[in-house]
Design a protein around this motif. Structure first.
Motif, short mmCIF file in Angstrom:
data_model
loop_
_atom_site.label_atom_id
_atom_site.label_comp_id
_atom_site.label_asym_id
_atom_site.label_seq_id
_atom_site.Cartn_x
_atom_site.Cartn_y
_atom_site.Cartn_z
N ASP A 193 46.70 -34.68 26.20
CA ASP A 193 47.60 -34.12 26.72
C ASP A 193 48.04 -32.89 25.56
OD1 ASP A 193 49.78 -32.90 27.94
OD2 ASP A 193 50.91 -34.75 28.37
N GLU A 194 47.60 -31.62 26.53
CA GLU A 194 47.74 -30.28 25.45
C GLU A 194 49.31 -30.05 25.60
OE1 GLU A 194 46.74 -27.18 29.13
OE2 GLU A 194 45.34 -27.63 27.31
N THR A 195 50.08 -30.62 26.43
CA THR A 195 51.35 -30.29 26.48
C THR A 195 52.33 -31.07 25.37
OG1 THR A 195 52.09 -32.09 28.13
CG2 THR A 195 51.44 -29.76 28.82
N LEU A 196 51.60 -31.86 24.78
CA LEU A 196 52.37 -32.78 23.44
C LEU A 196 52.17 -32.31 22.18
CD1 LEU A 196 51.60 -36.39 24.66
CD2 LEU A 196 53.67 -34.88 25.26
N ALA A 197 52.83 -32.44 21.47
CA ALA A 197 52.81 -31.97 19.93
C ALA A 197 51.65 -32.63 19.43
CB ALA A 197 54.12 -32.21 19.27
N ASN A 198 51.42 -34.02 19.61
CA ASN A 198 50.33 -34.58 19.05
C ASN A 198 49.26 -35.00 20.41
OD1 ASN A 198 51.10 -34.78 16.34
ND2 ASN A 198 52.62 -36.31 17.19
N GLU A 199 48.53 -34.28 20.48
CA GLU A 199 47.61 -34.11 21.69
C GLU A 199 46.73 -35.39 22.16
OE1 GLU A 199 45.36 -30.62 22.14
OE2 GLU A 199 47.24 -29.31 22.05
N VAL A 200 46.18 -36.19 21.04
CA VAL A 200 45.53 -36.95 21.06
C VAL A 200 46.24 -38.29 20.61
CG1 VAL A 200 43.37 -38.33 20.44
CG2 VAL A 200 43.43 -35.77 20.67
N ALA A 201 46.08 -39.57 21.60
CA ALA A 201 46.85 -40.85 21.15
C ALA A 201 45.99 -42.02 21.65
CB ALA A 201 48.07 -40.83 21.74
N TYR A 202 46.43 -43.17 21.20
CA TYR A 202 45.69 -44.31 21.45
C TYR A 202 46.40 -45.68 21.52
CZ TYR A 202 45.56 -46.70 17.06
OH TYR A 202 45.82 -47.19 16.12
N GLU A 203 45.85 -46.57 22.02
CA GLU A 203 46.29 -47.99 22.08
C GLU A 203 45.35 -48.98 22.13
OE1 GLU A 203 50.23 -49.81 24.21
OE2 GLU A 203 48.61 -50.03 25.56
N SER A 204 45.30 -49.91 21.15
CA SER A 204 44.16 -50.96 21.26
C SER A 204 44.72 -52.22 21.41
CB SER A 204 43.54 -50.82 19.93
OG SER A 204 42.58 -50.07 19.98
N ILE A 205 44.46 -53.12 22.44
CA ILE A 205 44.84 -54.56 22.57
C ILE A 205 43.64 -55.46 22.48
CG2 ILE A 205 46.13 -55.97 24.38
CD1 ILE A 205 47.09 -53.35 25.62
N VAL A 206 44.07 -56.57 21.67
CA VAL A 206 43.19 -57.75 21.85
C VAL A 206 44.10 -58.90 22.47
CG1 VAL A 206 44.16 -58.51 19.62
CG2 VAL A 206 41.94 -59.18 20.24
N SER A 207 43.47 -59.63 23.28
CA SER A 207 43.79 -60.70 23.98
C SER A 207 43.10 -61.90 23.72
CB SER A 207 44.11 -60.39 25.52
OG SER A 207 44.77 -59.16 25.67
N ILE A 208 43.86 -63.18 23.68
CA ILE A 208 43.21 -64.39 23.11
C ILE A 208 43.99 -65.34 24.15
CG2 ILE A 208 42.50 -66.25 21.69
CD1 ILE A 208 42.41 -64.09 19.31
N GLY A 209 43.49 -65.74 25.35
CA GLY A 209 44.17 -66.46 25.98
C GLY A 209 45.39 -66.05 26.72
N SER A 210 46.58 -66.49 26.52
CA SER A 210 47.83 -66.14 26.97
C SER A 210 48.49 -64.98 25.86
CB SER A 210 48.84 -67.31 27.10
OG SER A 210 48.28 -68.31 28.22
N LEU A 211 47.67 -65.24 24.88
CA LEU A 211 48.56 -64.20 23.74
C LEU A 211 47.61 -62.80 23.60
CD1 LEU A 211 50.39 -64.08 21.42
CD2 LEU A 211 48.57 -64.92 19.83
N SER A 212 48.74 -61.95 23.62
CA SER A 212 48.17 -60.54 23.37
C SER A 212 48.90 -59.68 22.28
CB SER A 212 48.25 -59.66 24.69
OG SER A 212 47.61 -60.05 25.91
N ALA A 213 48.27 -58.83 21.46
CA ALA A 213 48.59 -58.16 20.30
C ALA A 213 48.04 -56.75 20.63
CB ALA A 213 48.43 -58.62 19.07
N TYR A 214 48.88 -55.59 20.17
CA TYR A 214 48.49 -54.31 20.08
C TYR A 214 48.92 -53.50 18.87
CZ TYR A 214 53.12 -52.85 21.94
OH TYR A 214 54.44 -52.81 22.07
N VAL A 215 47.93 -52.26 18.76
CA VAL A 215 48.51 -51.29 17.91
C VAL A 215 48.26 -50.01 18.37
CG1 VAL A 215 46.26 -51.41 16.90
CG2 VAL A 215 48.09 -50.72 15.47
N ASP A 216 49.25 -49.05 18.30
CA ASP A 216 48.91 -47.82 19.00
C ASP A 216 49.44 -46.58 17.82
OD1 ASP A 216 52.05 -47.16 18.77
OD2 ASP A 216 52.24 -48.16 20.71
N GLY A 217 49.29 -45.36 18.10
CA GLY A 217 49.39 -44.22 17.35
C GLY A 217 49.07 -42.93 17.78
N ASP A 218 48.97 -41.82 17.09
CA ASP A 218 48.50 -40.69 17.70
C ASP A 218 48.00 -39.72 16.46
OD1 ASP A 218 50.65 -39.32 16.24
OD2 ASP A 218 52.04 -39.55 18.13
#
Length: 262
Positions: A193-218
């Motif tokens: 998003d070119e309107t944001l100060a940090n244009e590129v961002a991400y989020e990664s999610i790993v799921s195992i059964g009923s449990l999920s965990a994620y990490v994000d950043g830009d």
């Protein structure tokens, strides 16, 4: 309120006059607000599908800050074929998103696109046009969205764009998901998003059964938040418990909820 009553009558009339299938969910979500107070939001979702598989509709009401039930979303649609449908209403956008039930999706772009719209689904392609104001001009669109998803073996990929007509701004998103096995998966969403100060961002999610965990950043900090959640059912009761942890501020944001389907 008039629109809510009219929709309730329309959906109810359709359910009475046709052998339609009516489904619903009652949900209670508990979250922490900016004042570090815990608040609850109650919502009721109703869905209806015609017995011939042609017409469908949905409605969602939820409580506001005054504990009053207000109309949140609604849609009325038609299945033109097995792979093509069109719907109109106050419906969610189609832009690729992330997060868990409540927490997450902190850094990735999430264009605000609430409003009445029309959505066309053709196979793996979805198109959405959001109206500027249907009370003044139903031919005037504010934003246009497009999304395409596909699956190849265990790999699923997607791409979407949000285009604002007035300023010609585009927001892009891409996603990749991989099924590790029958109960485990890994997915990543990247946005620009070119309107944001940090244009590129991400989020990664790993799921195992009923449990999920994620990490994000830009692009300024590739590890801003981590989070985890557990979602499951007990008999006819659905529930989830989750929390986000900001690595910079060291603040924890919990959330939980229960739901009953009928």
């Amino acid at each position: 309120m008039k629109k809510l009553i009219a929709l309730m009558i329309a959906l109810g009339f359709a359910g009475v006059t046709q052998a339609a299938t009516i489904t619903g969910t009652v949900e209670v979500d508990i979250t922490e607000n900016s004042s570090n107070d815990y608040i609850s939001t109650e919502s009721i979702k109703l869905g209806i599908a015609g017995d011939q598989g042609v017409a469908f509709g949905s409605i969602k009401v939820e409580t506001n800050s005054s504990d009053q039930f207000v109309l949140d979303e609604y849609s009325l649609g038609v299945n033109l074929s097995e792979t093509t449908s069109v719907s109109y209403g106050e419906q969610s956008d189609i832009f690729i998103g992330g997060g868990l039930e409540t927490v997450g999706a902190n850094t990735i772009a999430n264009p605000s696109d609430a409003g009445e719209s029309i959505i066309l689904n053709v196979n793996n392609l979805s198109l959405r046009g959001k109206f500027t104001d249907t009370d003044t001009d139903i031919s005037d669109f504010d934003t246009i969205q497009a999304k395409y998803t596909t699956t190849v073996n265990k790999l699923s990929v997607g791409a979407s764009v949000d285009h604002t007509i007035s300023n010609d701004n585009n927001v892009f998103a891409g996603s990749v998901g991989f099924d590790i096995n029958e109960s485990a998966s890994l997915s990543t969403v990247v946005t620009h998003d070119e309107t944001l100060a940090n244009e590129v961002a991400y989020e990664s999610i790993v799921s195992i059964g009923s449990l999920s965990a994620y990490v994000d950043g830009d692009e300024a900090d590739w590890s801003k938040n981590v989070g985890a959640g557990y979602k499951s059912t007990w008999k006819d009761l659905g529930y989830y418990v989750e929390a986000n942890y900001n690595l910079d501020t060291e603040e924890m944001t919990p959330a939980m909820g229960v739901s009953v389907a009928f």
